[in-house]
Design an enzyme around this catalytic site. Structure first.
Site, short mmCIF file in Angstrom:
data_model
loop_
_atom_site.label_atom_id
_atom_site.label_comp_id
_atom_site.label_asym_id
_atom_site.label_seq_id
_atom_site.Cartn_x
_atom_site.Cartn_y
_atom_site.Cartn_z
N HIS A 195 0.81 -1.22 0.00
CA HIS A 195 0.00 0.00 0.00
C HIS A 195 0.85 1.27 0.00
O HIS A 195 0.35 2.34 -0.32
CB HIS A 195 -1.03 -0.01 1.14
CG HIS A 195 -0.47 0.30 2.49
ND1 HIS A 195 0.17 -0.62 3.27
CD2 HIS A 195 -0.46 1.46 3.20
CE1 HIS A 195 0.55 -0.05 4.40
NE2 HIS A 195 0.18 1.21 4.39
N HIS A 259 7.71 -2.26 2.48
CA HIS A 259 7.45 -0.86 2.13
C HIS A 259 8.73 -0.04 1.90
O HIS A 259 8.85 0.68 0.92
CB HIS A 259 6.64 -0.18 3.24
CG HIS A 259 5.38 -0.91 3.60
ND1 HIS A 259 4.55 -1.46 2.68
CD2 HIS A 259 4.80 -1.16 4.81
CE1 HIS A 259 3.51 -2.02 3.29
NE2 HIS A 259 3.65 -1.86 4.58
N LYS A 359 8.09 1.09 15.84
CA LYS A 359 6.80 1.33 16.47
C LYS A 359 7.03 2.00 17.82
O LYS A 359 8.08 1.84 18.42
CB LYS A 359 6.06 0.00 16.66
CG LYS A 359 5.66 -0.63 15.33
CD LYS A 359 4.45 -1.50 15.48
CE LYS A 359 4.08 -2.19 14.18
NZ LYS A 359 3.29 -1.34 13.27
C1 BG6 Z 1 1.49 -2.37 7.44
C2 BG6 Z 1 2.18 -3.01 8.61
O1 BG6 Z 1 1.86 -2.97 6.25
O2 BG6 Z 1 1.81 -0.99 7.41
C3 BG6 Z 1 1.79 -2.35 9.90
O3 BG6 Z 1 1.86 -4.39 8.66
C4 BG6 Z 1 2.03 -0.85 9.82
O4 BG6 Z 1 2.51 -2.90 10.99
C5 BG6 Z 1 1.41 -0.27 8.56
O5 BG6 Z 1 1.47 -0.25 10.97
C6 BG6 Z 1 1.85 1.18 8.37
O6 BG6 Z 1 1.14 1.75 7.32
P1 BG6 Z 1 0.98 3.33 7.21
O7 BG6 Z 1 0.27 3.53 5.91
O8 BG6 Z 1 0.21 3.77 8.41
O9 BG6 Z 1 2.37 3.88 7.22
#
Ligand code: BG6
Length: 508
Positions: A195, A259, A359
Site C-alpha cells: 500500500h 514498504h 513502532k
Molecule cells: C502495514 C504493517 O503494512 O503498514 C503495519 O503491517 C504498519 O505494521 C502499517 O502499521 C503502516 O502503514 P501506514 O500507511 O500507516 O504507514
C-alpha cells in the site's frame, strides 16, 4: 480522484471479509470509488469468511467504518452501495465449500449483470493463502487457458487476484507462494499489494525525478552523500500481537523488506523506458539485484534491532512490547530495525542508503531524505564549520510535501549564513488531502494496471536482501531487549551507527 474512465463490470470477491482490513480499508475504499462514480453500475462485492453472518449483518458491521469521518449526508449513498454488497459464510480452504460458492458468485453476477470478470482479494491469515488459491484453481474459477486461446484477449473476461502482505516470511516461503499462484493465475493477473506504492507522495517520486530537469542530473554518487528512508509510527502492535510476534512479524520483515525497500527502489532506479508497468518494475528489480548482500561483519555493525519497553506517549503510560496481548514475555521480535545498504551500480557506488522503521516512536513520520555532499571548495571560511548540507526532504506522511534545504545569507552587515527551506505542501497546492492508497490500488487492479503492484522477482529479491540479517538475528539473541522506551527515537545503537559514519538521523 477525477473520474476519467469507468471500469468494466466485475465482481469483487474478498476472502477474509470478517477481518480488520475489510472494514477499515477495503470497503471504505470501494465506497469512495462508488461515490466518485468510478465503478460500473454493474458490480457486486461478495465477502467470504467463516463467521456466520447474513448479508445484512455484514452490511451493519461495515457501515460505521464506511461512514466514519464523512459528511452526515452520505448515509443514503451508503444504503444504495450496500445493496450491492453481500456475504457468504464458508471455509475457503476446503473444496466442499466451492460448489455453493461458485453458484453464489454466478447468481450475483447474473443479478447485477456483472459478467464473468472477477477480482479476488486475499485478505485473510497468510497461512490460508495457498490452500485458498489452490481451491480457486480446482473449482475452475479462473479461465486463463481460454483467454490465451481466444482471438481477441482484450474482449475476454478476466480473473485477477490481489494478494495482501505479508507475502511470505522468507525467500523460500515467498517463492513457494509465487509458485502456487503461478499454477492458477498468469503473472499479469497477480497483484501483490504494497500500500505504500498507492500513497500519492510515493508515486510523486517518479514525477519529481523524471518530469523535472533539475533534479536528475544531481541524483547520483557525484552529488549525493547518503539517503535516508524512515517510517516511524507512534502506534504499538494495535491488538495484532499474535501476528507481529510470529515468524512473519518484526520491523525488518513487516516494514523494511516490503514498504521501505519499495521506496528505496523508486529513489534508486534508473529512468524506465516508458511508464508501462513492466518497464518500471524491471528497473526496480535491477535495484534489488544490485543491493549488496549484507555480510556477517556488516550486519554486526550496520543492522540494528530494537524493542520498546514501557514509556509514555502524549503523557499516557504505555506498556512494553512484551506486555502486549499475544506477545511472548521473552520475545526477541524487533519493533525497531535500521540497516545500512549499498546499491552497487555506477549511479550509486559508495552511497549508503539507511533504512529505519519503528513502532512506539516519538512521532509518526515517513520521509525520504537525500543529503548532498559539501561544495568542493568553501569560500566562507569563518562560518564553514556551521554550514549544513543541502537536503531534499520528501514527507511521505503526514504533512505530505517536499522541502529543499539550502544555505542563505542572514540579512545584515556580516556574512552570517543559516539554512533556509523552500517547501511544497500538498494540501495547500492541490487543495485537499491526498487520496487513500487502497482506493487507487483497487481501481488499478480492476482496470488491469500493475504499475503499483510488485512483480514476483521484486518480492523474492527483496527477501534475499534481508534474509542474512534475519538469520544472524535468529542465531544470536539480543541480551539487551527492550532497549528503547516507548515514545522515544529508538535504540541508541542506531545513533551510534550513524555517528560512526559521521552522520546523524534526520529527526524533527
Ligand atoms: C502495514 C504493517 O503494512 O503498514 C503495519 O503491517 C504498519 O505494521 C502499517 O502499521 C503502516 O502503514 P501506514 O500507511 O500507516 O504507514
Amino acid at each position: 480522484m477525477p473520474n476519467t474512465e469507468r471500469i468494466e463490470p466485475c465482481l469483487i470477491v474478498i476472502f477474509g471479509a470478517s477481518g480488520d482490513l475489510t472494514k477499515r480499508k477495503l470497503i471504505p475504499a470501494l465506497f469512495d470509488l462508488y461515490r466518485g462514480k468510478h465503478l460500473s453500475p454493474n458490480f457486486a462485492v461478495l465477502g467470504i469468511s467463516r463467521t456466520e453472518w447474513s448479508d445484512d449483518a455484514f452490511r451493519e458491521h461495515l457501515k460505521p467504518w464506511a461512514l466514519k469521518n464523512r459528511e452526515p449526508d452520505v448515509a443514503g449513498e451508503w444504503d444504495a452501495f450496500a445493496r450491492q454488497v453481500y456475504y457468504h459464510a464458508a471455509d475457503s480452504t476446503q473444496s466442499h465449500a466451492y460448489p455453493e460458492l461458485t453458484a453464489r458468485i454466478a447468481a450475483l453476477a447474473r443479478k447485477h449483470n456483472a459478467g464473468q470478470s472477477v477480482l479476488f482479494y486475499l485478505s485473510m491469515a497468510p497461512q490460508l493463502y495457498e490452500s485458498t488459491i489452490e481451491q480457486i484453481g480446482a473449482a475452475h474459477m479462473v479461465m486463463e487457458g481460454k483467454a490465451w486461446c481466444s482471438i481477441n484477449r482484450d474482449k475476454m473476461p478476466w480473473q485477477r487476484i490481489i494478494v495482501e502482505k505479508p507475502f511470505g516470511h522468507d525467500p523460500q516461503s515467498a517463492n513457494q507462494l509465487n509458485r502456487v499462484l503461478g499454477r492458477v493465475f498468469e503473472e499479469e493477473n497477480i497483484y501483490r499489494i504494497d500500500h505504500y506504492l498507492g500513497k500519492e507522495t510515493v508515486q510523486n517520486l517518479l514525477v519529481f525525478r523524471f518530469a523535472n530537469t533539475i533534479f536528475e542530473p544531481i541524483w547520483n554518487r557525484n552529488y549525493v552523500d547518503h539517503v535516508q528512508v524512515t517510517a516511524m509510527e507512534t502506534v504499538g502492535v494495535e491488538g495484532r500481537g499474535g501476528y507481529y510476534d510470529s515468524p512473519s512479524g518484526g520491523a525488518m520483515r513487516d516494514m523494511i523488506q516490503s514498504h521501505l525497500m519499495q521506496v528505496m527502489a523508486l529513489v534508486a532506479m534508473e529512468p524506465p523506458v516508458s511508464m508501462r508497468a513492466d518497464d518500471i518494475r524491471n528497473e526496480k528489480v535491477k535495484v534489488f539485484q544490485a543491493v549488496r548482500k549484507p555480510s556477517v561483519d556488516h550486519i554486526a555493525a550496520y543492522a540494528i534491532r530494537g524493542q520498546y519497553g514501557r514509556g509514555s506517549m502524549e503523557g499516557q503510560a504505555v506498556p512494553a512490547y512484551r506486555e502486549e496481548q499475544g506477545v511472548s514475555p521473552s520475545s526477541q521480535t524487533d519493533t525497531y530495525a535500521a540497516i545500512q545498504l549499498y546499491v552497487d551500480t555506477w549511479r550509486w557506488g559508495g552511497v549508503p542508503f539507511y533504512l529505519r522503521s519503528g513502532k512506539r516512536m516519538a512521532k509518526k513520520m515517513t520521509e525520504i531524505v537525500i543529503t548532498f555532499r559539501p561544495t568542493p571548495h568553501c569560500l566562507f571560511r569563518e562560518t564553514a564549520a556551521k554550514l549544513k548540507p543541502n537536503q531534499i526532504i520528501i514527507n511521505v506522511q503526514p504533512d505530505e510535501g517536499i522541502r529543499l534545504r539550502f544555505e542563505g545569507k542572514v540579512p545584515g552587515t556580516r556574512m552570517d549564513i543559516r539554512d533556509v527551506v523552500m517547501s511544497f505542501d500538498y494540501v495547500s497546492q492541490f487543495k485537499g488531502q491526498p487520496q487513500e492508497a487502497y482506493a487507487r490500488m483497487l481501481l488499478d487492479a480492476m482496470r488491469g494496471d500493475q504499475t503499483l503492484f510488485k512483480h514476483r522477482d521484486e518480492v523474492e529479491s527483496s527477501w534475499n536482501i534481508v534474509q542474512p540479517v534475519l538469520d544472524a538475528w535468529a542465531d544470536q539473541p539480543h541480551d539487551d531487549l527492550p532497549n528503547y522506551a516507548a515514545g522515544t527515537w529508538g535504540p541508541s545503537a542506531s545513533d551510534v551507527m550513524m555517528a560512526r559514519d559521521n552522520r546523524h538521523w534526520h529527526n524533527p
